[in-house]
Design a protein around this motif. Sequence first.
Motif, PDB file in Angstrom:
ATOM      1  N   ALA B 317       3.483   8.924   5.241  1.00  0.00           N
ATOM      2  CA  ALA B 317       2.854   7.867   4.445  1.00  0.00           C
ATOM      3  C   ALA B 317       3.656   7.571   3.175  1.00  0.00           C
ATOM      4  O   ALA B 317       3.543   6.493   2.601  1.00  0.00           O
ATOM      5  CB  ALA B 317       1.430   8.266   4.069  1.00  0.00           C
ATOM      6  N   THR B 318       4.470   8.540   2.743  1.00  0.00           N
ATOM      7  CA  THR B 318       5.251   8.318   1.531  1.00  0.00           C
ATOM      8  C   THR B 318       6.473   7.436   1.791  1.00  0.00           C
ATOM      9  O   THR B 318       7.097   6.944   0.863  1.00  0.00           O
ATOM     10  CB  THR B 318       5.711   9.663   0.940  1.00  0.00           C
ATOM     11  OG1 THR B 318       6.120  10.503   2.019  1.00  0.00           O
ATOM     12  CG2 THR B 318       4.597  10.346   0.183  1.00  0.00           C
ATOM     13  N   VAL B 324       0.286   2.260   5.671  1.00  0.00           N
ATOM     14  CA  VAL B 324      -0.477   3.455   5.332  1.00  0.00           C
ATOM     15  C   VAL B 324      -1.977   3.174   5.315  1.00  0.00           C
ATOM     16  O   VAL B 324      -2.419   2.040   5.228  1.00  0.00           O
ATOM     17  CB  VAL B 324      -0.076   4.029   3.949  1.00  0.00           C
ATOM     18  CG1 VAL B 324       1.374   4.427   3.945  1.00  0.00           C
ATOM     19  CG2 VAL B 324      -0.371   3.022   2.834  1.00  0.00           C
ATOM     20  N   GLY B 325      -2.725   4.258   5.421  1.00  0.00           N
ATOM     21  CA  GLY B 325      -4.155   4.198   5.154  1.00  0.00           C
ATOM     22  C   GLY B 325      -5.013   3.589   6.239  1.00  0.00           C
ATOM     23  O   GLY B 325      -6.202   3.409   6.054  1.00  0.00           O
ATOM     24  N   ARG B 326      -4.428   3.253   7.376  1.00  0.00           N
ATOM     25  CA  ARG B 326      -5.217   2.606   8.426  1.00  0.00           C
ATOM     26  C   ARG B 326      -5.215   3.483   9.674  1.00  0.00           C
ATOM     27  O   ARG B 326      -4.199   4.084  10.006  1.00  0.00           O
ATOM     28  CB  ARG B 326      -4.618   1.261   8.815  1.00  0.00           C
ATOM     29  CG  ARG B 326      -4.267   0.362   7.671  1.00  0.00           C
ATOM     30  CD  ARG B 326      -5.434  -0.519   7.303  1.00  0.00           C
ATOM     31  NE  ARG B 326      -5.044  -1.447   6.240  1.00  0.00           N
ATOM     32  CZ  ARG B 326      -4.544  -2.658   6.448  1.00  0.00           C
ATOM     33  NH1 ARG B 326      -4.340  -3.079   7.674  1.00  0.00           N
ATOM     34  NH2 ARG B 326      -4.230  -3.430   5.430  1.00  0.00           N
ATOM     35  N   ILE B 327      -6.335   3.489  10.369  1.00  0.00           N
ATOM     36  CA  ILE B 327      -6.340   4.036  11.719  1.00  0.00           C
ATOM     37  C   ILE B 327      -6.867   2.974  12.661  1.00  0.00           C
ATOM     38  O   ILE B 327      -7.762   2.217  12.285  1.00  0.00           O
ATOM     39  CB  ILE B 327      -7.173   5.323  11.833  1.00  0.00           C
ATOM     40  CG1 ILE B 327      -8.624   5.080  11.425  1.00  0.00           C
ATOM     41  CG2 ILE B 327      -6.564   6.449  11.020  1.00  0.00           C
ATOM     42  CD1 ILE B 327      -9.592   6.049  11.996  1.00  0.00           C
TER      43      ILE B 327
END
Lengths: 675, 422
Positions: B317-318, B324-327
């Motif tokens: 994620a970095t 990022v942050g989604r599924i």
Amino acid sequence: MLKYEKTICPYCSCGCGIYLVIKDGVIVGQEPQSDHPINEGGNCPKGRNAYHFLYAEDRLKHPMIRKGGRLVEVTWDEALDLIASKLKDVEPNEFGLLASGKNTNEDAYVLQKFTRAIMKTNNVEYCGRLCHSSTAAGLGPTVGSGVMPISQLDIEDVDCLLLVGINIKETFPLMEKRALRAKAKGAKTIVIDPRKSATARELGDFHIQLEPGTDVVVINALMKIILEEGLENREFIEKRTTGIEALRKYLESLDMKELVALSGVPLKILQESARAFAKAKTACVLYNQGLNQHTTGSDGIKALASLALIAGQYGRPGTGLCPTRGQINGEGTGDMGCLNVFYPGFQKVGTGAHEKFEKLWGVENLPAEPGLPYTKMIQQTKFLWIVGTNPMVAAPDIDRVKESLASKELLIVQDIYPTETAELADIVLPAAAWVEREGIHAYVDRRVQKINKLVEAPGEAKPDWWIVTQVAERMGFKSLFDFSSSRDIFEEIRECVPPYKGITYERLEDILGGIQWPCPTEDHPGTPTFFTDAFKTPDGLGHLQVVEYRPPAEVPDNAYPYFLTTGRTIFHYHTGTMTRRTSKLNAEVPEAYVQINPQDAKSQNIKDGTILTLTSRRGSIEASALVSDDVPEGLLFLPFHFSESCANKLTNPVLDPACGMPEYKVCAVKMEVSK
Amino acid sequence: MSNEMFIARATRTEMLESGKSNGVVTSVLKSALKAGIVDGVVATCPVNGDRFSGIPVLITEPDDLDACAGSLHCSIPNLSRFVKEYLDGSASMRLAIVGKPCDLRGIIELQKRHQIDVDNVYLIGLNCTGTISPGDARRICQEELKIDHRDILYEDIDEGQLVVTMKDGSKKELDLWNLEETKGYGRRDNCRRCEYNIPTFADLAFGKWGTEESKDGGVFVEVCSSKGKNLLAKAQDSGAIKVENASKKAISLRTEKDSKELERAKWWREHDFKPILEMPLADRLEYWIREFSKCIKCYGCRDACPICYCENCLLEATGDYLGVGRIPPDATFPLTRLAHVADSCVACGQCQDACPMELPLTKMFTLLNSQLNEIFKYEPGVDVEEGPPLSTARPEEMRVDDTFLDLAALLKRATKPEKASE
């Protein structure tokens, strides 16, 4: 020396196993535990990053006392002596204690015993008040018990799943696995949620996307359809329930068109859902905050339980209403009596429980009147001891919470970090967490599992129970708190809390996946399924409830035109104290976002990342926009993990009169693009 | 030079009496430790005596090896990760690593990538025809065999039969092949498709195939390297084991058994792959996208994979490669893993074991792997000298200009077309 040591994930209440890899007293990694019956080697993102929170740089390591406006490190003796002297002459009603869904059962037991036996008040609560108090109030009168009545393992064998106000894909991912297994075998899933959540997208054969706060309307409509189409389970209703006539009469009086209009759900979806649920051989109902956190939360639960009862979906593996507690000890802290109306083992205040515990503990004058509920305790006590919970992010209407906490005569905060709440404290006490101490937890399905001490706590941090015991001793009550280990406390729990009688530390070491209480004797295997022969009501019957719809306390108007609802993401946990200190999780979602429907976004030229100001009648916050059709027009969604964009500055503190549950899930806000 | 093959027997009898093992492997390892050939042994050991809870352990005291004697068929330890992640890739100590073919193939792949030392490591292979996940094994005990798995003394899987010997001496048998076909569970699905039963790429390959007709038991051992020869000789010299040459009959018996298992694996490959290969391409894509959509971005597959070793993974994620942050994450996540790993996959199954959403990852990897390897004539995990085809260039390939995201080079070429005609 390198070792793999088993433990249980510290996050949600599924209770998944993991291996911690420990080298010379330090956790250096974690590995899948493939033999654990709950997760069989898999973990969610939080579970895969389970231990990093322990090593956050700002762990509390020493006791601190506020001196000259500043928190100053002191010795344990100084801090404990000060607490003992301050609490010595406090009137019962002036004192309150908030326990945690993260402490062990042993901690929780000692916390409530201190409050009751020394401070002589039932002012002891925990975050269960804010997530499942409506469960006790709703299920108590209906089926007589507010715990999950099955084993979570049975979810994979049902042929219908009804998910109400719960987003298991993100909040209980290892239950989602079981739901996916059921679905692969042909199970139908009905999701009731105003949002098109990850769960609704993945599982929802039928998505009942209702207007916020109209759960009772939808559930009444489902029951009405079942009865009108003759799909009810007559034999079950006849043998195991009471109240069908009144319910039938009431539902007949309702106008289906009106129910459709109020809920905003097409009749066809309601009909198909009702049929799928009623015709299922085995149907499971999972529900959570989306149903609970309303001024009508207990009403919604009563109606939902009635729906399961008329369909005969109770008393067999996989069936019944399953409240899903969100913390590792969300169940256990309640079991231990950290609730203003229950002594340990859900022995109700006012029914002679205090006399029973006077005998068990050898004390006099235990409190016989209910204590204050969580939010009232924050407002009304003068001396407040907060253990492992963070109301400065978690309680509704934060600006008012801050005023209340700042005006305490004494605020003690016992935690693992300098939380937003600890910043206001007069005394801060550093606690040992998770595998830094030993003890048991009761997970979502009453599954009792044990955590072993695997590493040392940082600095001078101590187990919660030890801290309380030390204060008790200084107040002259050593004989009541003569515990030198968590095992000593657990032995007393086994004496005082009948469902735990047959559980021992040795058995828990031996049985993978733990033991589901009640477990009356040491050769008893535990109890996966409740209500097989009778309900826990006085007459043993399920009591069908007539529930009238009441709208939310606050609905949109011209000044505040949007509904706001709050919730979680898979990468964070509650008030963010642990996950925001876990770099891999925080990198996924480093800040708050507001989900907004594309149509609403278009009207104000809002794009992903536009900074929005949300304002309710209580406060105002900023967060960046995330344009998404997960939310319908008129509804905004804001996760509540972020103290700098604190959702609970906006939420409405008005309570469900039946249980003291605040209406977190619905309030009215206005939205502006920040300048 | 063809490998030497022996039947070996332990001279110490306690092992034999426990019934769990012939004691040969344990004796060889003990003498290696005692003689100082290795500093430690990496093996799999039951936790609190639970045979379905085996974990990787590092053993440095010879007597501690007894606790690990006997094969565990219902434990699925990740040995290559243990060595790479927690034992410094064997850089600072000499290790004998005891494992199944896939465990050792994972280690060899990591050796190719310089994550595990080559010279410091002795690979001790054990024949394997499949393992059962602990959860499925418990289910078999409950539903099929009606036993408490903690009463098992030892278990074996051979010719599709699961044979458990109980502590009271009684035996129970189950037709695993039948269970797999009728109820869809049994051995892990990567094991069913596995084409590596005898780990001849180890230094020593042990197994009981070939000893079936021998009256006084023993273990078949193939010496696959000079390192292996040295280990075996040390054990003989110390008097811990005795060996005799394997008879032609024993050797052919072993080969026959192997062939039969390979046939079975082929049958499973066809069974699992055919429905996918028969799908029109659009359906195939939809099938995988639907599976990928279950992903919750836990990174369990990546972390478990012996091939995925990058310290700075671009999927983190970095990084700025993946949203990022989604599924679910973008399909870039599994597809990047596929692109990076597929040529070298050893089908150890650890990715799937670690997947909380039960994505059929090994099916995907093995399917692509089998196709790639046919093209490149490459077998992952068997020869430390042979680099993975998708990241190893032959000299003629090196002469082709690199066009992968090298924009400067691309632009340069676009402005200087004459270079192409050189």
